[in-house]
Design a protein around this motif. Structure first.
Motif, PDB file in Angstrom:
ATOM      1  N   LEU A 176      -3.179   0.500  -4.163  1.00 38.53           N
ATOM      2  CA  LEU A 176      -3.603  -0.686  -3.421  1.00 38.53           C
ATOM      3  C   LEU A 176      -3.155  -1.935  -4.167  1.00 38.53           C
ATOM      4  CD1 LEU A 176      -7.284   0.352  -2.601  1.00 38.53           C
ATOM      5  CD2 LEU A 176      -5.236   0.700  -1.214  1.00 38.53           C
ATOM      6  N   ALA A 190      -3.503  -1.226   4.733  1.00 46.71           N
ATOM      7  CA  ALA A 190      -4.190   0.050   4.543  1.00 46.71           C
ATOM      8  C   ALA A 190      -4.411   0.758   5.870  1.00 46.71           C
ATOM      9  CB  ALA A 190      -5.531  -0.192   3.840  1.00 46.71           C
ATOM     10  N   ALA A 196      -9.529   3.487   1.135  1.00 45.86           N
ATOM     11  CA  ALA A 196      -8.664   2.336   0.969  1.00 45.86           C
ATOM     12  C   ALA A 196      -8.791   1.371   2.158  1.00 45.86           C
ATOM     13  CB  ALA A 196      -7.217   2.784   0.805  1.00 45.86           C
ATOM     14  N   HIS A 206       0.854  -1.177   0.000  1.00 43.00           N
ATOM     15  CA  HIS A 206       0.000   0.000   0.000  1.00 43.00           C
ATOM     16  C   HIS A 206       0.895   1.234   0.000  1.00 43.00           C
ATOM     17  CE1 HIS A 206      -2.542  -3.185   1.653  1.00 43.00           C
ATOM     18  NE2 HIS A 206      -3.591  -2.478   1.289  1.00 43.00           N
TER      19      HIS A 206
END
Length: 512
Positions: A477, A305, A505, A274
């Motif tokens: 992502l 995330a 996210a 991420h």
């Protein structure tokens, strides 16, 4: 040795292999490895599958470490198969192991017909993996005394700091030994580093970067290529390569990097991490060595995330200009990616409920060219006074970019700036209050043995320049292609909506 004698010719073949290895005789090594797609070679970084992949790796590595064989053990399977374990003593110190499965192939006359069908090599791990770290500690810099280790929103987290940020007591190396040799020792931490420390995180070390951050590949001509834990023997992505690899390997939990033309988003995509490129100017850049100040932004990478968002809570200004969480994906941008990456991004977008739209992108190549021209002009303004007359201190790829940057005249730079001013307005209008979904990079990580091609760099810049031109935040992502390789989904929103993207996210991870 085992009680059963080794099959005829086997030990001669093993000796021939060792001699070829020490001589870097690639042709003989290729003949001693069985042909075909099932042959295996493994080490601490991963497994190479197939003779072709093994040969490419061997050609690119430039020889094996010097060593002496001290023991050879053979376990006979049958007349045509044997397991061989070789104990070696390395010239640099320590012992290694080489375990090989040998088979006698019909019709092969050389070396008694014996060939390796599978091999595993192990050597002592270095005290410091200099491909990843320039300086490392346990930690290098602890959080300040006002924050015991169990306090602060980032307590217990460790940071790999890209070698562009000031860390008090150390020089900024910028990925280049000649620059490091003359760089002063910093007396204070960069703004972003200080904020992370104040939040309870510790600096684990100073991580490698591509020279002056002027690359997207992650291969440094001086310190080597950091490994890619998620895609072994493939490029890690640059220029925040060391920070990304440190996170991917578990050496640190936060990789502090920068993103000018994709240097967070590309390593995030290549390594299944991420990452966020923040709104231009949103995070303090004090103490950060510039490349192109009109595009340079602070960014970071994590394995989750949730932690990506937690770092944002520390570094980002409060509030958001507002906007919708409606996701839109432009087919024209998907078409710029390789089919496997495009399919993975489309699957994520479909699962997340993104609407497909058509965006007017007919001037995209003009925008990319203008971006790279203005970036080059700014890079030469920032570093030309030092590099003029000493371009030979740079690796070939980065040298070629700075050599071009030196030729960009004022009129060309001004024309590019005018194109960018118009593009910035157009792109901000196109994004509006929505969230645009696109590939973080157009391909999976290229093999390290062959490197990134100029065509790959151009294709990457077509996608990554958009957020850079408009100064917009972008979150990458991780997704996987059908072949299981890492790729990235990029979410782009209006300026200042960094926190919205991080929350989106964390709450909507998508498939893969």
């Amino acid at each position: 040795m085992t009680a059963a004698p080794p099959p005829a010719g086997l030990l001669d073949a093993v000796a021939a292999y060792e001699a070829a290895l020490m001589a870097d005789d690639v042709a003989t090594l290729d003949r001693l490895f069985a042909p075909g797609p099932a042959t295996l070679r493994a080490d601490a970084e991963g497994v190479l599958v197939g003779h072709e992949a093994i040969a490419a790796f061997r050609t690119a590595r430039g020889g094996a470490p010097r060593r002496t064989v001290v023991q050879t053990h053979v376990q006979v399977v049958d007349a045509d198969h044997a397991l061989v374990v070789v104990v070696t003593e390395l010239a640099r110190g320590g012992r290694g192991l080489m375990t090989q499965l040998w088979a006698r192939a019909a019709g092969v006359l050389e070396h008694g017909g014996w060939q390796v069908t599978a091999a595993h090599v192990s050597v002592p791990a270095p005290a410091l993996d200099s491909r990843v770290w320039r300086v490392v500690g346990d930690p290098l810099v602890p959080p300040p005394g006002v924050h015991p280790r169990d306090e602060g929103p980032l307590a217990g987290q460790t940071v790999a700091v890209k070698d562009l940020y000031a860390v008090a007591g150390h020089a900024v190396g910028a990925g280049n030994p000649a620059w490091l040799a003359q760089a002063p020792v910093e007396s204070a931490h960069a703004g972003a580093v200080a904020r992370l420390l104040d939040a309870g995180a510790a600096v684990r070390g100073i991580a490698r970067t591509d020279e002056f951050a002027y690359s997207l590949a992650g291969a440094n001509a001086h310190s080597g290529t950091p490994p890619n834990a998620a895609a072994p023997y493939r490029l890690p992505g640059g220029s925040s390569s060391g920070s990304a690899t440190a996170v991917g390997l578990g050496h640190a939990t936060i990789g502090l990097g920068t993103d000018t033309g994709g240097s967070i988003r590309v390593p995030a995509a290549y390594q299944g991490l991420h990452g966020i490129r923040t709104t231009h100017g949103a995070v303090d850049r004090t103490g950060l060595l510039p490349l192109a100040p009109d595009f340079d932004t602070v960014g970071w990478l994590t394995r989750s995330a949730d932690l990506l968002q937690a770092v944002g809570d520390v570094l980002l200004p409060p509030g958001s200009p507002g906007g919708a969480d409606d996701l839109v994906v432009a087919s024209g941008l998907l078409d710029l990616a390789e089919p496997d990456v495009a399919a993975a991004v489309r699957a994520w977008a479909t699962a997340a409920g993104a609407a497909e739209v058509q965006l007017p992108l007919d001037r995209l190549d003009d925008w990319r060219t203008a971006f790279q021209t203005w970036q080059a002009a700014q890079a030469w303004t920032a570093h030309g006074p030092w590099l003029d007359g000493r371009l030979d201190v740079l690796g070939a790829d980065v040298r070629s970019r700075f050599a071009h940057a030196a030729t960009v005249d004022a009129g060309t730079a001004t024309g590019a700036r005018a194109v960018l001013d118009d593009a910035r307005l157009r792109l901000r209008e196109l994004v509006g209050d929505r969230v645009l979904v696109l590939p973080s990079a157009p391909s999976v990580a290229p093999p390290a043995a062959t490197g990134a091609t100029p065509e790959n760099r151009t294709a990457t810049m077509r996608l990554t320049c958009l957020a850079g031109i408009a100064g917009l935040p972008a979150v990458s992502l991780p997704v996987r292609t059908a072949d299981g390789l890492p790729a990235g989904v990029c979410l782009v929103a209006a300026a200042g909506r960094d926190r919205d993207l991080l929350a989106l996210a964390a709450g909507r991870p998508g498939p893969g």
